[in-house]
Design a protein around this motif. Structure first.
Motif, mmCIF file in Angstrom:
data_model
loop_
_atom_site.group_PDB
_atom_site.id
_atom_site.type_symbol
_atom_site.label_atom_id
_atom_site.label_comp_id
_atom_site.label_asym_id
_atom_site.label_seq_id
_atom_site.Cartn_x
_atom_site.Cartn_y
_atom_site.Cartn_z
ATOM 1 N N LYS A 128 0.859 -1.365 -0.118
ATOM 2 C CA LYS A 128 0.186 0.038 -0.128
ATOM 3 C C LYS A 128 1.037 1.271 -0.194
ATOM 4 O O LYS A 128 0.276 2.555 -0.206
ATOM 5 C CB LYS A 128 -1.019 0.040 1.363
ATOM 6 C CG LYS A 128 -2.035 -1.258 1.182
ATOM 7 C CD LYS A 128 -2.696 -1.100 2.552
ATOM 8 C CE LYS A 128 -3.522 -2.184 2.848
ATOM 9 N NZ LYS A 128 -4.516 -2.287 3.831
ATOM 10 N N LEU A 129 2.065 1.179 0.297
ATOM 11 C CA LEU A 129 3.049 2.422 0.184
ATOM 12 C C LEU A 129 3.773 2.512 -1.179
ATOM 13 O O LEU A 129 4.385 1.527 -1.695
ATOM 14 C CB LEU A 129 3.978 1.996 1.433
ATOM 15 C CG LEU A 129 3.535 1.723 2.591
ATOM 16 C CD1 LEU A 129 4.769 1.596 3.761
ATOM 17 C CD2 LEU A 129 2.711 3.158 3.201
ATOM 18 N N ASP A 130 3.733 3.807 -1.342
ATOM 19 C CA ASP A 130 4.473 4.268 -2.797
ATOM 20 C C ASP A 130 5.801 5.030 -2.249
ATOM 21 O O ASP A 130 5.394 6.165 -1.684
ATOM 22 C CB ASP A 130 3.545 5.193 -3.497
ATOM 23 C CG ASP A 130 4.202 5.263 -4.834
ATOM 24 O OD1 ASP A 130 5.374 5.274 -5.105
ATOM 25 O OD2 ASP A 130 3.618 5.643 -5.699
ATOM 26 N N VAL A 131 6.858 4.441 -2.479
ATOM 27 C CA VAL A 131 8.039 5.166 -1.970
ATOM 28 C C VAL A 131 8.080 6.402 -2.732
ATOM 29 O O VAL A 131 8.787 7.440 -1.975
ATOM 30 C CB VAL A 131 9.387 4.311 -2.441
ATOM 31 C CG1 VAL A 131 10.917 5.030 -2.048
ATOM 32 C CG2 VAL A 131 9.156 2.854 -1.743
ATOM 33 N N ASP A 132 7.945 6.626 -4.053
ATOM 34 C CA ASP A 132 7.964 7.826 -4.656
ATOM 35 C C ASP A 132 7.208 8.864 -4.126
ATOM 36 O O ASP A 132 7.484 10.063 -4.112
ATOM 37 C CB ASP A 132 7.611 7.516 -6.174
ATOM 38 C CG ASP A 132 8.696 6.621 -6.879
ATOM 39 O OD1 ASP A 132 9.716 6.490 -6.407
ATOM 40 O OD2 ASP A 132 8.250 5.990 -7.888
ATOM 41 N N LYS A 133 5.753 8.316 -3.816
ATOM 42 C CA LYS A 133 4.966 9.376 -2.982
ATOM 43 C C LYS A 133 5.594 9.974 -1.738
ATOM 44 O O LYS A 133 5.514 11.146 -1.304
ATOM 45 C CB LYS A 133 3.673 8.953 -3.003
ATOM 46 C CG LYS A 133 2.896 8.747 -4.271
ATOM 47 C CD LYS A 133 1.467 8.184 -4.142
ATOM 48 C CE LYS A 133 0.671 8.016 -5.425
ATOM 49 N NZ LYS A 133 -0.650 7.254 -5.169
ATOM 50 N N GLU B 18 8.741 10.124 -0.676
ATOM 51 C CA GLU B 18 9.832 11.268 -1.252
ATOM 52 C C GLU B 18 9.263 12.451 -1.563
ATOM 53 O O GLU B 18 9.676 13.464 -1.329
ATOM 54 C CB GLU B 18 10.778 10.358 -2.385
ATOM 55 C CG GLU B 18 11.756 9.557 -1.760
ATOM 56 C CD GLU B 18 12.632 9.870 -0.933
ATOM 57 O OE1 GLU B 18 13.007 11.008 -0.873
ATOM 58 O OE2 GLU B 18 13.046 8.946 0.054
ATOM 59 N N GLN B 19 8.540 12.365 -2.469
ATOM 60 C CA GLN B 19 7.736 13.666 -2.867
ATOM 61 C C GLN B 19 6.966 14.381 -1.639
ATOM 62 O O GLN B 19 7.031 15.725 -1.548
ATOM 63 C CB GLN B 19 6.565 13.130 -3.827
ATOM 64 C CG GLN B 19 5.925 14.506 -4.718
ATOM 65 C CD GLN B 19 7.088 15.437 -5.286
ATOM 66 O OE1 GLN B 19 8.021 15.037 -5.630
ATOM 67 N NE2 GLN B 19 6.699 17.002 -5.434
ATOM 68 N N MET B 20 6.499 13.668 -0.903
ATOM 69 C CA MET B 20 5.681 14.425 0.362
ATOM 70 C C MET B 20 6.936 15.074 1.350
ATOM 71 O O MET B 20 6.847 16.029 1.882
ATOM 72 C CB MET B 20 4.982 13.298 0.966
ATOM 73 C CG MET B 20 4.259 13.824 2.489
ATOM 74 S SD MET B 20 3.372 12.616 3.171
ATOM 75 C CE MET B 20 4.556 11.567 3.856
ATOM 76 N N HIS B 21 8.095 14.164 1.321
ATOM 77 C CA HIS B 21 9.054 14.752 2.174
ATOM 78 C C HIS B 21 9.813 16.029 1.433
ATOM 79 O O HIS B 21 9.804 17.040 2.455
ATOM 80 C CB HIS B 21 10.258 13.621 2.045
ATOM 81 C CG HIS B 21 11.376 13.941 2.721
ATOM 82 N ND1 HIS B 21 11.424 14.062 4.176
ATOM 83 C CD2 HIS B 21 12.710 14.393 2.623
ATOM 84 C CE1 HIS B 21 12.636 14.487 4.681
ATOM 85 N NE2 HIS B 21 13.412 14.722 3.653
ATOM 86 N N PHE B 22 9.836 15.999 0.326
ATOM 87 C CA PHE B 22 10.351 17.161 -0.565
ATOM 88 C C PHE B 22 9.449 18.447 -0.247
ATOM 89 O O PHE B 22 9.633 19.647 -0.057
ATOM 90 C CB PHE B 22 10.658 17.217 -2.065
ATOM 91 C CG PHE B 22 11.563 16.319 -2.181
ATOM 92 C CD1 PHE B 22 12.732 15.961 -1.129
ATOM 93 C CD2 PHE B 22 11.675 15.252 -3.181
ATOM 94 C CE1 PHE B 22 13.781 15.319 -1.568
ATOM 95 C CE2 PHE B 22 12.505 14.283 -3.605
ATOM 96 C CZ PHE B 22 13.829 14.368 -2.526
ATOM 97 N N GLU B 23 8.273 18.032 -0.162
ATOM 98 C CA GLU B 23 7.110 19.136 -0.171
ATOM 99 C C GLU B 23 7.166 19.691 1.309
ATOM 100 O O GLU B 23 6.890 21.057 1.554
ATOM 101 C CB GLU B 23 5.691 18.655 -0.447
ATOM 102 C CG GLU B 23 5.438 18.318 -1.975
ATOM 103 C CD GLU B 23 4.069 17.776 -2.222
ATOM 104 O OE1 GLU B 23 3.326 17.504 -1.252
ATOM 105 O OE2 GLU B 23 3.693 17.496 -3.345
ATOM 106 N N MET B 24 7.200 18.976 2.378
ATOM 107 C CA MET B 24 7.374 19.217 3.695
ATOM 108 C C MET B 24 8.510 20.235 3.853
ATOM 109 O O MET B 24 8.417 21.151 4.686
ATOM 110 C CB MET B 24 7.311 18.185 4.810
ATOM 111 C CG MET B 24 6.260 17.350 4.759
ATOM 112 S SD MET B 24 6.264 16.106 5.660
ATOM 113 C CE MET B 24 6.653 16.841 7.411
ATOM 114 N N GLU B 25 9.640 19.895 3.397
ATOM 115 C CA GLU B 25 10.917 20.682 3.273
ATOM 116 C C GLU B 25 10.569 22.079 2.825
ATOM 117 O O GLU B 25 11.092 23.285 3.454
ATOM 118 C CB GLU B 25 12.061 20.078 2.641
ATOM 119 C CG GLU B 25 12.586 18.792 3.384
ATOM 120 C CD GLU B 25 14.002 18.331 2.780
ATOM 121 O OE1 GLU B 25 13.933 18.757 1.536
ATOM 122 O OE2 GLU B 25 14.583 17.482 3.286
#
Length: 215
Positions: free
Chosen positions: A121-126, A128-135
């Motif tokens: 159920k987990l998407d690694v790319d998503k 990573e994208q969420m991590h960049f957005e939080m930064e």
């Protein structure tokens, strides 16, 4: 009746634990017999010590030899039964270990399936994208805070030496202004102004004057 209804009269097969217990019982019973034979051998030996050589002593000796052979036979049976017990205990231990191993393997299989199901159920790319957005959001928030805390009308860089010099100048100006203030308006003034003839009357003064008038 059992034949009519097809009921099976066969008993369940004994387990390894049952077989081990049964063998131990047989060993105990043979050991009891061996102790009895030892007692007989002791009695025959004592008799032969008191007897002289002859037919009577030879007969007792033959009986002692038969008892001794029987004892050796029983000791051989105990050795065989003990070896059987040892083999069955090893087999029981191996079976128990195998059963535990199979249970562990089944548990690992179940855990593996559950992990695959959850991680699927987990998407690694998503992530990573969420991590960049939080930064990016945190950086924007910091910029907003810096902008809101900006001071208007104040130079960005102020020399502390200039501030100290300006503070000293303020002290000098205050001293010059105090020189032009009349002495009776200063904080440390103790003299009365020229236009005041007498000092102010205290509360006890009228009472003394009244006393003098009465006298």
């Amino acid at each position: 009746m059992n034949r009519l209804f097809g009921a099976s009269s066969s008993k369940p097969k004994p387990s390894l634990s049952d077989a081990i217990a049964s063998t131990d019982v047989r060993i105990d019973s043979i050991e009891v017999k061996i102790r009895k034979l030892d007692a007989e051998l002791t009695k025959f030996r004592d008799q032969m010590k008191k007897m002289r050589d002859g037919p009577g002593k030879s007969a007792v000796q033959q009986r002692a030899l038969r008892v001794l052979k029987q004892k050796k036979l029983y000791e051989g049976q105990i050795g065989q039964l003990q070896q059987q017990t040892f083999n069955m205990e090893q087999a029981s231990l191996t079976t128990e270990n195998l059963r535990n191993t199979m249970a562990t393997v089944d548990a690992m299989k179940t855990a593996n399936k559950e992990m695959k199901k959850q991680y699927g159920k987990l998407d690694v790319d998503k992530i990573e994208q969420m991590h960049f957005e939080m930064e990016d959001l945190i950086e924007q928030a910091n910029e907003v805070q810096e902008s809101m805390s900006r001071t208007y009308g104040v130079p960005d860089e102020v020399d502390e030496a200039d501030l100290e010099a300006e503070l000293d100048a303020l002290g000098d100006d205050f001293g010059e202004e105090e020189e032009g203030i009349p002495s009776y308006l200063r904080e440390d003034a103790t003299e009365l102004p020229d236009f005041v003839d007498e000092p102010p009357v205290t509360e006890s003064a009228p009472k003394e004057r009244l006393g003098e008038g009465v006298v």
